[in-house]
Write a protein that holds these residues in place. Structure first.
Motif, PDB file in Angstrom:
ATOM      1  N   TYR A  91       0.847  -1.180   0.000  1.00 54.15           N
ATOM      2  CA  TYR A  91       0.000   0.000   0.000  1.00 54.15           C
ATOM      3  C   TYR A  91       0.885   1.233   0.000  1.00 54.15           C
ATOM      4  CZ  TYR A  91       0.979  -0.243   4.996  1.00 54.15           C
ATOM      5  OH  TYR A  91       1.600  -0.331   6.195  1.00 54.15           O
ATOM      6  N   VAL A  93      -0.270   4.795   0.696  1.00 54.62           N
ATOM      7  CA  VAL A  93      -1.325   5.746   1.022  1.00 54.62           C
ATOM      8  C   VAL A  93      -0.758   6.820   1.937  1.00 54.62           C
ATOM      9  CG1 VAL A  93      -3.181   4.059   0.744  1.00 54.62           C
ATOM     10  CG2 VAL A  93      -2.109   4.332   2.962  1.00 54.62           C
ATOM     11  N   TYR A  96      -4.937   7.738   6.892  1.00 58.69           N
ATOM     12  CA  TYR A  96      -5.415   6.575   7.622  1.00 58.69           C
ATOM     13  C   TYR A  96      -6.588   5.908   6.893  1.00 58.69           C
ATOM     14  CZ  TYR A  96      -7.708   3.767  11.156  1.00 58.69           C
ATOM     15  OH  TYR A  96      -8.320   2.740  11.816  1.00 58.69           O
ATOM     16  N   TRP A  99      -5.358   3.746   4.078  1.00 66.39           N
ATOM     17  CA  TRP A  99      -4.682   2.571   4.622  1.00 66.39           C
ATOM     18  C   TRP A  99      -5.706   1.584   5.164  1.00 66.39           C
ATOM     19  CZ3 TRP A  99      -4.839   0.791   9.666  1.00 66.39           C
ATOM     20  CH2 TRP A  99      -3.967  -0.248   9.965  1.00 66.39           C
ATOM     21  N   TYR A 100      -6.693   2.088   5.902  1.00 60.52           N
ATOM     22  CA  TYR A 100      -7.709   1.234   6.504  1.00 60.52           C
ATOM     23  C   TYR A 100      -8.504   0.501   5.431  1.00 60.52           C
ATOM     24  CZ  TYR A 100     -11.381  -0.250   9.682  1.00 60.52           C
ATOM     25  OH  TYR A 100     -12.254  -1.001  10.402  1.00 60.52           O
ATOM     26  N   HIS A 102      -7.489  -0.275   2.369  1.00 58.67           N
ATOM     27  CA  HIS A 102      -6.635  -1.268   1.739  1.00 58.67           C
ATOM     28  C   HIS A 102      -6.481  -2.506   2.625  1.00 58.67           C
ATOM     29  CE1 HIS A 102      -3.366  -3.042  -0.521  1.00 58.67           C
ATOM     30  NE2 HIS A 102      -2.772  -3.242   0.638  1.00 58.67           N
TER      31      HIS A 102
END
Length: 159
Positions: A91, A93, A96, A99-100, A102
């Motif tokens: 990832y 990114v 947050y 990221w969350y 993904h």
């Protein structure tokens, strides 16, 4: 005590456990969990010590904590499989939320692969040799699920 079976038999270690005091801000007047400090020392190399912090139900015993600590390798294998097969570690990114999203999709893909592997094993489509890993088109090692996508799709369409 044993941390569970390993590749060469039981994984025996010396263990020490200490209950930590309750923290009123977290636990309130009547705690439902107990915090522990756990230390694991290698029998063959006594200078090697690993430490764990645990939060467990009040009725948990030291044997329960040791059993759960022994599951660490299974969890790490699962994460490594998700990194290799589902892009868990791929990832790029900046926030947050990205990221969350993904991580959530990668974990869902891993769960899907696990469910398909179990179904394939029950139908005889998959030859299991290790329950937490699935192969990509190229074979990485001999200790992983061998999934034949054409056979899985055929079984899905003939239901």
């Amino acid at each position: 005590m044993s941390a569970g079976p390993g590749a060469e038999g039981e994984r025996l270690y010396d263990w020490a456990a200490a209950r930590l005091p309750s923290v009123w801000e977290f636990d309130g007047d009547e705690p439902t969990r107990q915090r522990w400090m756990l230390a694991r020392r290698s029998i063959s190399r006594p200078d090697e010590i690993a430490y764990y912090l645990a939060c467990a139900p009040l009725e948990a015993t030291v044997a329960d904590l040791v059993r759960v600590a022994g599951c660490r390798w299974k969890i790490e294998e699962c994460f490594q499989s998700a990194k290799n097969e589902c892009g868990l570690g791929h990832y790029e990114v900046r926030r947050y939320v990205g990221w969350y999203r993904h991580i959530t999709l990668a974990v869902l893909a891993h769960i899907f692969l696990a469910a398909m592997a179990v179904q394939g094993h029950e139908k005889g489509v998959i030859r299991p040799t290790h329950p937490t890993s699935w192969t990509s088109p190229r074979r990485n090692s001999a200790v992983c699920w061998q999934l034949d996508p054409a056979a899985v799709l055929h079984h899905a369409h003939t239901r």
